[in-house]
Design a protein around this motif. Structure first.
Motif, PDB file in Angstrom:
ATOM      1  N   THR A 118       3.633   1.352 -12.134  1.00 33.21           N
ATOM      2  CA  THR A 118       4.222   2.221 -11.111  1.00 33.21           C
ATOM      3  C   THR A 118       3.291   2.278  -9.903  1.00 33.21           C
ATOM      4  O   THR A 118       2.089   1.994  -9.999  1.00 33.21           O
ATOM      5  N   PHE A 119       3.877   2.667  -8.794  1.00 31.01           N
ATOM      6  CA  PHE A 119       3.110   2.854  -7.565  1.00 31.01           C
ATOM      7  C   PHE A 119       1.949   3.813  -7.824  1.00 31.01           C
ATOM      8  O   PHE A 119       0.813   3.554  -7.428  1.00 31.01           O
ATOM      9  N   GLY A 120       2.209   4.904  -8.513  1.00 36.32           N
ATOM     10  CA  GLY A 120       1.175   5.900  -8.809  1.00 36.32           C
ATOM     11  C   GLY A 120       0.058   5.347  -9.679  1.00 36.32           C
ATOM     12  O   GLY A 120      -1.112   5.661  -9.469  1.00 36.32           O
ATOM     13  N   GLU A 121       0.420   4.527 -10.660  1.00 39.45           N
ATOM     14  CA  GLU A 121      -0.605   3.916 -11.517  1.00 39.45           C
ATOM     15  C   GLU A 121      -1.499   2.995 -10.703  1.00 39.45           C
ATOM     16  O   GLU A 121      -2.736   3.029 -10.835  1.00 39.45           O
ATOM     17  N   LEU A 122      -0.887   2.159  -9.859  1.00 38.87           N
ATOM     18  CA  LEU A 122      -1.676   1.252  -9.017  1.00 38.87           C
ATOM     19  C   LEU A 122      -2.568   2.031  -8.058  1.00 38.87           C
ATOM     20  O   LEU A 122      -3.732   1.673  -7.846  1.00 38.87           O
ATOM     21  N   LYS A 123      -2.022   3.065  -7.492  1.00 39.20           N
ATOM     22  CA  LYS A 123      -2.784   3.901  -6.554  1.00 39.20           C
ATOM     23  C   LYS A 123      -4.035   4.445  -7.233  1.00 39.20           C
ATOM     24  O   LYS A 123      -5.136   4.386  -6.686  1.00 39.20           O
ATOM     25  N   SER A 124      -3.870   4.947  -8.444  1.00 42.06           N
ATOM     26  CA  SER A 124      -4.992   5.511  -9.189  1.00 42.06           C
ATOM     27  C   SER A 124      -5.988   4.436  -9.638  1.00 42.06           C
ATOM     28  O   SER A 124      -7.206   4.582  -9.467  1.00 42.06           O
ATOM     29  N   LEU A 125      -5.473   3.353 -10.217  1.00 42.69           N
ATOM     30  CA  LEU A 125      -6.347   2.298 -10.746  1.00 42.69           C
ATOM     31  C   LEU A 125      -7.189   1.624  -9.661  1.00 42.69           C
ATOM     32  O   LEU A 125      -8.329   1.228  -9.905  1.00 42.69           O
ATOM     33  N   CYS A 126      -6.617   1.499  -8.462  1.00 44.13           N
ATOM     34  CA  CYS A 126      -7.312   0.792  -7.376  1.00 44.13           C
ATOM     35  C   CYS A 126      -7.931   1.735  -6.353  1.00 44.13           C
ATOM     36  O   CYS A 126      -8.521   1.284  -5.371  1.00 44.13           O
ATOM     37  N   ASN A 127      -7.788   3.043  -6.582  1.00 35.52           N
ATOM     38  CA  ASN A 127      -8.374   4.047  -5.696  1.00 35.52           C
ATOM     39  C   ASN A 127      -7.949   3.842  -4.242  1.00 35.52           C
ATOM     40  O   ASN A 127      -8.773   3.756  -3.337  1.00 35.52           O
ATOM     41  N   LEU A 128      -6.625   3.758  -4.044  1.00 39.90           N
ATOM     42  CA  LEU A 128      -6.075   3.541  -2.713  1.00 39.90           C
ATOM     43  C   LEU A 128      -5.224   4.739  -2.289  1.00 39.90           C
ATOM     44  O   LEU A 128      -4.676   5.450  -3.132  1.00 39.90           O
ATOM     45  N   THR A 129      -5.103   4.916  -0.996  1.00 36.65           N
ATOM     46  CA  THR A 129      -4.187   5.936  -0.471  1.00 36.65           C
ATOM     47  C   THR A 129      -2.767   5.359  -0.490  1.00 36.65           C
ATOM     48  O   THR A 129      -2.582   4.135  -0.613  1.00 36.65           O
ATOM     49  N   ASP A 130      -1.781   6.212  -0.339  1.00 35.03           N
ATOM     50  CA  ASP A 130      -0.394   5.746  -0.274  1.00 35.03           C
ATOM     51  C   ASP A 130      -0.214   4.690   0.813  1.00 35.03           C
ATOM     52  O   ASP A 130       0.399   3.649   0.592  1.00 35.03           O
ATOM     53  N   GLY A 131      -0.766   4.963   1.994  1.00 40.05           N
ATOM     54  CA  GLY A 131      -0.628   4.047   3.120  1.00 40.05           C
ATOM     55  C   GLY A 131      -1.278   2.701   2.870  1.00 40.05           C
ATOM     56  O   GLY A 131      -0.697   1.653   3.162  1.00 40.05           O
ATOM     57  N   ASN A 132      -2.500   2.721   2.338  1.00 40.04           N
ATOM     58  CA  ASN A 132      -3.199   1.461   2.036  1.00 40.04           C
ATOM     59  C   ASN A 132      -2.457   0.664   0.979  1.00 40.04           C
ATOM     60  O   ASN A 132      -2.295  -0.549   1.096  1.00 40.04           O
ATOM     61  N   LEU A 133      -2.021   1.352  -0.068  1.00 41.69           N
ATOM     62  CA  LEU A 133      -1.305   0.656  -1.137  1.00 41.69           C
ATOM     63  C   LEU A 133      -0.014   0.041  -0.595  1.00 41.69           C
ATOM     64  O   LEU A 133       0.282  -1.127  -0.879  1.00 41.69           O
ATOM     65  N   ASN A 134       0.714   0.792   0.189  1.00 47.02           N
ATOM     66  CA  ASN A 134       1.941   0.261   0.789  1.00 47.02           C
ATOM     67  C   ASN A 134       1.670  -0.984   1.615  1.00 47.02           C
ATOM     68  O   ASN A 134       2.394  -1.979   1.526  1.00 47.02           O
ATOM     69  N   ARG A 135       0.632  -0.924   2.444  1.00 45.11           N
ATOM     70  CA  ARG A 135       0.303  -2.051   3.325  1.00 45.11           C
ATOM     71  C   ARG A 135      -0.053  -3.299   2.518  1.00 45.11           C
ATOM     72  O   ARG A 135       0.433  -4.395   2.795  1.00 45.11           O
ATOM     73  N   HIS A 136      -0.885  -3.130   1.487  1.00 47.58           N
ATOM     74  CA  HIS A 136      -1.301  -4.288   0.681  1.00 47.58           C
ATOM     75  C   HIS A 136      -0.147  -4.831  -0.155  1.00 47.58           C
ATOM     76  O   HIS A 136       0.009  -6.050  -0.286  1.00 47.58           O
ATOM     77  N   LEU A 137       0.673  -3.943  -0.713  1.00 45.70           N
ATOM     78  CA  LEU A 137       1.834  -4.410  -1.472  1.00 45.70           C
ATOM     79  C   LEU A 137       2.803  -5.171  -0.570  1.00 45.70           C
ATOM     80  O   LEU A 137       3.386  -6.179  -0.988  1.00 45.70           O
ATOM     81  N   LYS A 138       2.951  -4.715   0.661  1.00 45.75           N
ATOM     82  CA  LYS A 138       3.831  -5.411   1.606  1.00 45.75           C
ATOM     83  C   LYS A 138       3.316  -6.827   1.870  1.00 45.75           C
ATOM     84  O   LYS A 138       4.096  -7.787   1.877  1.00 45.75           O
ATOM     85  N   GLN A 139       2.015  -6.972   2.085  1.00 47.30           N
ATOM     86  CA  GLN A 139       1.445  -8.304   2.326  1.00 47.30           C
ATOM     87  C   GLN A 139       1.633  -9.209   1.115  1.00 47.30           C
ATOM     88  O   GLN A 139       1.977 -10.384   1.250  1.00 47.30           O
ATOM     89  N   LEU A 140       1.407  -8.664  -0.075  1.00 47.23           N
ATOM     90  CA  LEU A 140       1.572  -9.458  -1.295  1.00 47.23           C
ATOM     91  C   LEU A 140       3.038  -9.831  -1.506  1.00 47.23           C
ATOM     92  O   LEU A 140       3.343 -10.951  -1.922  1.00 47.23           O
TER      93      LEU A 140
END
Length: 126
Positions: free
Chosen positions: A41-63
């Protein structure tokens, strides 16, 4: 300085280090997802990688734009969640990237051992 042998030309260029993957946050995301075939889940990735919502969104978009990751909405639970997973192509590219990274590490270790041996030999002759 001695001339380089033709076989040494661009020996350390490491063209296989994919720029999309070779970034700390995206490397962490890919590593998490590689170990989770059903996705996270988005929340699991956010926690595991220590990212903010915005950072996670940006990196997931690039991937996702690179075809490495897919996202889908899961509406089956009490709260809708975004599930992220590696694509088949993403899994293959990540394995290629890891093989290249292992080559980099191996080359660095060889160079360091060679330099240590040379230094040791110099000290013994001085």
């Amino acid at each position: 300085m001695p001339a380089k042998r033709k076989s040494d030309s661009a020996r350390y260029s490491y063209d296989g280090l994919d720029r999309v993957l070779h970034e700390k946050a995206r490397l962490g995301l890919m590593t998490c997802l590689a170990g989770s075939p059903d996705g996270l889940t988005f929340g699991e990735l956010k926690s595991l990688c220590n990212l903010t919502d915005g950072n996670l969104n940006r990196h997931l978009k690039q991937l996702a734009e690179a075809g490495l990751v897919s996202t889908r909405r899961d509406e089956t639970g009490s709260r809708p969640q975004t599930i992220c997973a590696l694509t088949d192509s993403g899994r293959g590219r990540f394995l290629q990237y890891l093989a290249e990274l292992q080559r980099v590490i191996g080359d660095a270790q060889k160079q360091m051992k060679t330099n240590a041996a040379r230094s040791k030999g110099r000290l013994a002759t001085e």
